[in-house]
Design a protein around this motif. Structure first.
Motif, PDB file in Angstrom:
ATOM      1  N   THR A   1       0.696  -1.512   0.256  1.00 43.66           N
ATOM      2  CA  THR A   1      -0.231  -0.064   0.101  1.00 43.66           C
ATOM      3  C   THR A   1       0.783   1.021   0.188  1.00 43.66           C
ATOM      4  O   THR A   1       0.143   2.115  -0.012  1.00 43.66           O
ATOM      5  N   GLY A   2       2.301   1.501   0.621  1.00 44.06           N
ATOM      6  CA  GLY A   2       3.058   2.314   0.738  1.00 44.06           C
ATOM      7  C   GLY A   2       3.772   2.076  -1.335  1.00 44.06           C
ATOM      8  O   GLY A   2       4.277   1.571  -1.850  1.00 44.06           O
ATOM      9  N   ALA A   3       3.084   3.774  -1.586  1.00 47.51           N
ATOM     10  CA  ALA A   3       2.980   3.837  -2.919  1.00 47.51           C
ATOM     11  C   ALA A   3       4.709   4.258  -3.413  1.00 47.51           C
ATOM     12  O   ALA A   3       5.102   5.000  -2.779  1.00 47.51           O
ATOM     13  N   LEU A   4       5.133   3.859  -4.233  1.00 48.85           N
ATOM     14  CA  LEU A   4       6.635   4.492  -4.265  1.00 48.85           C
ATOM     15  C   LEU A   4       6.709   5.775  -6.175  1.00 48.85           C
ATOM     16  O   LEU A   4       5.495   5.038  -6.475  1.00 48.85           O
ATOM     17  N   ASP A   5       7.416   6.146  -5.635  1.00 48.70           N
ATOM     18  CA  ASP A   5       7.234   6.785  -6.752  1.00 48.70           C
ATOM     19  C   ASP A   5       8.772   7.122  -7.975  1.00 48.70           C
ATOM     20  O   ASP A   5       9.719   7.407  -7.390  1.00 48.70           O
ATOM     21  N   ILE A   6       8.850   5.797  -8.314  1.00 46.38           N
ATOM     22  CA  ILE A   6       9.600   5.516  -9.881  1.00 46.38           C
ATOM     23  C   ILE A   6       9.907   6.607 -10.868  1.00 46.38           C
ATOM     24  O   ILE A   6       8.651   6.591 -11.673  1.00 46.38           O
ATOM     25  N   GLN A   7      11.684   7.156 -10.356  1.00 44.63           N
ATOM     26  CA  GLN A   7      11.771   7.861 -11.797  1.00 44.63           C
ATOM     27  C   GLN A   7      13.006   7.338 -12.101  1.00 44.63           C
ATOM     28  O   GLN A   7      13.931   6.910 -11.240  1.00 44.63           O
ATOM     29  N   PRO A   8      13.587   8.194 -13.039  1.00 48.75           N
ATOM     30  CA  PRO A   8      15.242   7.576 -13.498  1.00 48.75           C
ATOM     31  C   PRO A   8      15.924   8.892 -12.919  1.00 48.75           C
ATOM     32  O   PRO A   8      15.310  10.246 -12.169  1.00 48.75           O
ATOM     33  N   ASN A   9      16.305   7.675 -11.754  1.00 41.64           N
ATOM     34  CA  ASN A   9      17.603   8.781 -10.933  1.00 41.64           C
ATOM     35  C   ASN A   9      19.010   8.499 -11.183  1.00 41.64           C
ATOM     36  O   ASN A   9      18.768   7.845 -11.857  1.00 41.64           O
TER      37      ASN A   9
ATOM     38  N   ASP B   1      34.224   7.178 -14.969  1.00 40.78           N
ATOM     39  CA  ASP B   1      34.199   8.323 -16.323  1.00 40.78           C
ATOM     40  C   ASP B   1      32.167   8.543 -16.559  1.00 40.78           C
ATOM     41  O   ASP B   1      32.301   9.112 -18.254  1.00 40.78           O
ATOM     42  N   SER B   2      31.639   7.392 -16.834  1.00 40.42           N
ATOM     43  CA  SER B   2      30.139   7.236 -16.697  1.00 40.42           C
ATOM     44  C   SER B   2      29.148   7.187 -16.165  1.00 40.42           C
ATOM     45  O   SER B   2      29.226   7.309 -14.980  1.00 40.42           O
ATOM     46  N   MET B   3      28.512   7.891 -16.653  1.00 42.36           N
ATOM     47  CA  MET B   3      27.002   8.365 -15.676  1.00 42.36           C
ATOM     48  C   MET B   3      25.858   6.590 -15.553  1.00 42.36           C
ATOM     49  O   MET B   3      26.031   6.454 -16.815  1.00 42.36           O
ATOM     50  N   LEU B   4      25.569   6.655 -14.792  1.00 44.71           N
ATOM     51  CA  LEU B   4      24.707   5.392 -14.379  1.00 44.71           C
ATOM     52  C   LEU B   4      23.102   5.700 -14.039  1.00 44.71           C
ATOM     53  O   LEU B   4      23.004   6.671 -12.619  1.00 44.71           O
ATOM     54  N   PHE B   5      22.930   5.289 -14.659  1.00 47.19           N
ATOM     55  CA  PHE B   5      21.219   6.179 -14.146  1.00 47.19           C
ATOM     56  C   PHE B   5      20.908   4.365 -13.900  1.00 47.19           C
ATOM     57  O   PHE B   5      20.649   3.627 -14.657  1.00 47.19           O
ATOM     58  N   GLY B   6      18.999   4.889 -13.611  1.00 47.60           N
ATOM     59  CA  GLY B   6      18.440   3.488 -12.998  1.00 47.60           C
ATOM     60  C   GLY B   6      16.917   3.571 -12.514  1.00 47.60           C
ATOM     61  O   GLY B   6      17.036   5.701 -12.534  1.00 47.60           O
ATOM     62  N   ARG B   7      15.759   3.494 -12.533  1.00 44.40           N
ATOM     63  CA  ARG B   7      14.707   3.808 -12.270  1.00 44.40           C
ATOM     64  C   ARG B   7      14.243   2.868 -10.440  1.00 44.40           C
ATOM     65  O   ARG B   7      14.128   1.742 -10.337  1.00 44.40           O
ATOM     66  N   PHE B   8      14.596   3.779 -10.437  1.00 41.86           N
ATOM     67  CA  PHE B   8      13.406   4.042  -8.585  1.00 41.86           C
ATOM     68  C   PHE B   8      13.039   4.872  -8.074  1.00 41.86           C
ATOM     69  O   PHE B   8      13.465   6.022  -7.889  1.00 41.86           O
ATOM     70  N   ASP B   9      12.587   4.859  -6.900  1.00 38.69           N
ATOM     71  CA  ASP B   9      12.122   5.934  -5.605  1.00 38.69           C
ATOM     72  C   ASP B   9      13.326   6.560  -4.308  1.00 38.69           C
ATOM     73  O   ASP B   9      13.739   5.603  -4.379  1.00 38.69           O
TER      74      ASP B   9
ATOM     75  N   VAL C   1      18.524  -2.183  -8.365  1.00 40.79           N
ATOM     76  CA  VAL C   1      17.393  -1.946  -9.013  1.00 40.79           C
ATOM     77  C   VAL C   1      16.987  -1.913 -10.813  1.00 40.79           C
ATOM     78  O   VAL C   1      18.741  -1.958 -11.562  1.00 40.79           O
ATOM     79  N   PRO C   2      16.423  -1.273 -11.480  1.00 38.83           N
ATOM     80  CA  PRO C   2      16.361  -2.077 -12.772  1.00 38.83           C
ATOM     81  C   PRO C   2      17.001  -0.486 -13.512  1.00 38.83           C
ATOM     82  O   PRO C   2      17.164   0.665 -13.177  1.00 38.83           O
ATOM     83  N   ALA C   3      18.096  -0.514 -14.552  1.00 37.08           N
ATOM     84  CA  ALA C   3      18.714   0.683 -15.294  1.00 37.08           C
ATOM     85  C   ALA C   3      17.926   1.049 -16.477  1.00 37.08           C
ATOM     86  O   ALA C   3      17.153   0.346 -17.059  1.00 37.08           O
TER      87      ALA C   3
END
Ligand code: ADP
Length: 363
Positions: free
Chosen positions: A193-201, A231-239, A345-347
């Motif tokens: 029931t805890g809503a997650l705010d999943i965004q690219p971060n 030297d590279s940027m790492l992004f994932g999809r997470f709250d 987390v998903p990349a």
């Protein structure tokens, strides 16, 4: 059924067969072939339904022979005079064997259906009781919050008048409040029931925020933060907020359970489709047998200073949050001693142009 039970059952059915045959032989002159066929068919079907396929087929073959021997002219031999009688005999054999098979299968299907329906009843009951437990947990923790706030408020007032014991009450109320907060988090995670705010971060943002928070409790530990490759940027999809909580909790545990001064290394790297954050310590490590159990609610290892251990909820909440956003949380032994906790987390794949443009700007 035991083999003795099976044998007894077979003997009973054979006795019935012999009885029916004798009775029909006695009144043979008044019987038509149809009567005999029907009587034997009925017997074979009843036996298959009650005692199984093997006995059904055996009785079918015995009925076939008895039919031929006692009821088809010439009596007392297995010879058959009329070709039409052959037809009756063969039809009888096929019908009785097939019906023995069908009845057996129907019986097996019935038993299977009963078993499945019992299993599904049990699963439903289990699911219901888990749901009830979660709801009770949520309700009780929620209801505890209000009185706790009152207690804390009153203790605070009394402490202001100089009673030192009120300080202790306030401290304990805070501890209880934190515990209740964790229970609420756990119930939100398990009930979904805890809503997650999943965004690219970006991984570096999360590590930066964690480094800042970790300063508050890192006393005596040497904290190292690194991103690989740097030297590279790492992004994932997470709250961001919830994942930060998990990471900080892992660093907190590393600090809590490893000796003062021991280094703690924190970092991120991309592996396949996962963005992995890791927290590695030089603490006591975790035995193979406990590596899964530490993620269970209320599980605490009974080692070291008893005061040190918390409620045993942190890791179960952390794992719940990790899984709710499509990731996972695992623990492994670290080379050279200690543990490594890995939160994945998903990349996200960044378009190449953006990544290189940003890279050159950053360096
Ligand atoms: P707690 O509130 O007790 O810290 P957690 O769920 O965070 O609860 O952890 C469960 C148990 O796992 C702890 O009691 C501790 O024994 C063990 N543990 C957690 N992190 C570590 C670590 N980095 N090194 C060794 N043991 C750990």
């Amino acid at each position: 059924m035991s083999s003795a039970g099976k044998a007894a059952r077979a003997i009973v059915w054979l006795a019935v067969f012999v009885g029916v045959t004798i009775a029909m032989v006695v009144i043979r002159d008044r019987l038509d072939r149809v009567h005999v066929t029907l009587a034997y068919l009925l017997l074979v079907q009843l036996a298959s339904a009650r005692a199984g396929r093997a006995l059904g087929v055996t009785l079918a073959i015995m009925s076939f022979l008895a039919f031929n021997f006692f009821f088809l002219r010439p009596y007392g031999t297995l010879a058959v005079a009329s070709p039409l009688d052959w037809l009756v005999l063969v039809a009888f054999l096929i019908t009785s064997v097939v019906s023995a098979q069908l009845l057996y299968r129907a019986r097996a299907l019935g038993a299977e259906r009963e078993r499945l329906s019992a299993a599904s009843d049990r699963a439903q009951t289990l699911e219901q009781s888990i749901r009830m437990k979660d709801e009770t947990l949520a309700m009780v923790s929620h209801d505890l919050r209000t009185p706790l706030t009152t207690i804390k408020g009153l203790a605070h007032e009394i402490a202001a008048n100089g009673d030192e014991r009120a300080d202790v009450i306030e401290e304990e109320a805070d501890r209880l409040n934190a515990f209740v907060g964790k229970l609420l988090d756990l119930s939100r995670v398990t009930m979904g029931t805890g809503a997650l705010d999943i965004q690219p971060n970006e991984a570096e943002d999360l590590l930066g925020a964690a480094a800042q928070q970790a300063q508050a409790f890192s006393g005596g530990h040497e904290l190292g933060f690194q991103v690989e490759p740097s030297d590279s940027m790492l992004f994932g999809r997470f709250d961001f907020v919830q994942t930060l909580r998990v990471l900080v909790n892992l660093i907190e545990n590393a600090a809590k359970y490893s000796p003062a001064g021991a280094p703690i290394d924190v970092g991120a790297r991309r592996v396949g489709q996962e963005l992995r954050f890791w927290v590695a310590d030089r603490g006591p490590g975790i035995a193979d047998a406990e590596r899964e159990r530490i993620f269970e609610p209320f599980y605490r290892r009974r080692v070291g200073d008893a005061d040190m251990a918390g409620a045993g909820l942190g890791l179960s909440i952390a794992k719940g949050i990790a899984e709710a956003q499509g990731g996972q949380l695992t623990c492994a032994p670290r080379d050279g001693g200690g543990s490594v906790f890995t939160l994945s987390v998903p990349a996200i794949d960044l378009p190449r142009d953006d990544a290189s443009a940003d890279d050159s700007g950053a360096s």
